[in-house]
Design an enzyme around this catalytic site. Structure first.
Site, PDB file in Angstrom:
ATOM      1  N   THR A   1       2.700   6.144  -2.707  1.00  0.00           N
ATOM      2  CA  THR A   1       3.998   7.084  -3.102  1.00  0.00           C
ATOM      3  C   THR A   1       3.966   7.279  -4.720  1.00  0.00           C
ATOM      4  OG1 THR A   1       5.329   6.232  -1.246  1.00  0.00           O
ATOM      5  CG2 THR A   1       6.405   7.055  -2.935  1.00  0.00           C
TER       6      THR A   1
ATOM      7  N   VAL B   1       0.927  -1.204  -0.027  1.00  0.00           N
ATOM      8  CA  VAL B   1      -0.106  -0.128   0.039  1.00  0.00           C
ATOM      9  C   VAL B   1       0.999   1.245  -0.127  1.00  0.00           C
ATOM     10  CG1 VAL B   1      -1.966   1.295   1.423  1.00  0.00           C
ATOM     11  CG2 VAL B   1      -1.812  -1.178   0.992  1.00  0.00           C
ATOM     12  N   CYS B   2       1.915   1.201   0.830  1.00  0.00           N
ATOM     13  CA  CYS B   2       2.892   2.424   0.884  1.00  0.00           C
ATOM     14  C   CYS B   2       3.466   2.653  -0.733  1.00  0.00           C
ATOM     15  CB  CYS B   2       4.018   2.143   1.854  1.00  0.00           C
ATOM     16  SG  CYS B   2       3.261   1.824   3.539  1.00  0.00           S
ATOM     17  N   ASP B   3       3.980   1.670  -1.281  1.00  0.00           N
ATOM     18  CA  ASP B   3       4.684   1.707  -2.686  1.00  0.00           C
ATOM     19  C   ASP B   3       3.306   2.419  -3.351  1.00  0.00           C
ATOM     20  OD1 ASP B   3       6.673   0.290  -4.624  1.00  0.00           O
ATOM     21  OD2 ASP B   3       4.410   0.440  -5.536  1.00  0.00           O
TER      22      ASP B   3
END
Length: 166
Positions: free
Chosen positions: A64, A59-61
């Site tokens: 970003t 999810v962070c990937d």
């Protein structure tokens, strides 16, 4: 204080909850070259702080990358991704991912950003997923503490808020 879970387990947030209308708190984090970054580093611009637990997770990937795509079309808006990943890891991830429209900063050293914005997850020493938009006068105009760490933020609302902050 905002209520947040991480993998559906409640976590304790450390720091001060930030609300719309507040003066944006100052902080000291580290850029990829180990230089210090503060709120004043981007003075005069609208800032969208995209806070993630760890930049190289799913999810962070996606978060970003999504803001990196949006940043290409946003004038006078700086998108800053904040995590506790080491600056070296952030630099390596950005290079491998080909991202050049977002700025990544590490809060690993002091948790200064995390405590100032109330996103330090005490149990994990990671930052909770959140979005903050700060206008050119250092006033917070948008806040989203994502209630579950594995969920995505509201991208459209954050981008709209950043555009409206002009």
């Amino acid at each position: 204080m905002a209520t947040v879970t991480f993998k559906h387990t409640p976590v304790t947030l450390i720091g001060n909850e930030v609300k719309v209308g507040d003066k944006a708190p100052d902080f000291i984090a580290l850029a990829n070259d180990m230089s210090e970054v503060s709120l004043a580093s981007s003075k005069g611009k609208i800032r969208l702080f995209s806070v993630v637990p760890s930049i190289d997770t799913g999810v962070c990937d996606t978060q970003t990358r999504r803001f990196n795509e949006e940043a290409a079309n946003l004038a006078n808006i700086e998108i800053i991704t904040v995590s506790v990943d080491l600056p070296f890891a952030q630099r390596r991830w950005c290079a491998a991912s080909g991202l050049d429209n977002v700025i990544t900063v590490s809060d690993h050293r002091d948790l200064s950003f995390g405590e100032a914005y109330g996103v330090v997850m005490k149990e994990l020493r990671l930052l909770a997923r959140a979005i903050f938009v700060v206008d050119t006068n250092d006033t917070v105009t948008y806040v989203e503490y994502v209630s579950e760490g594995s969920n995505h933020p509201n991208y459209e609302a954050a981008i709209s808020a950043a555009k409206a902050a002009n």
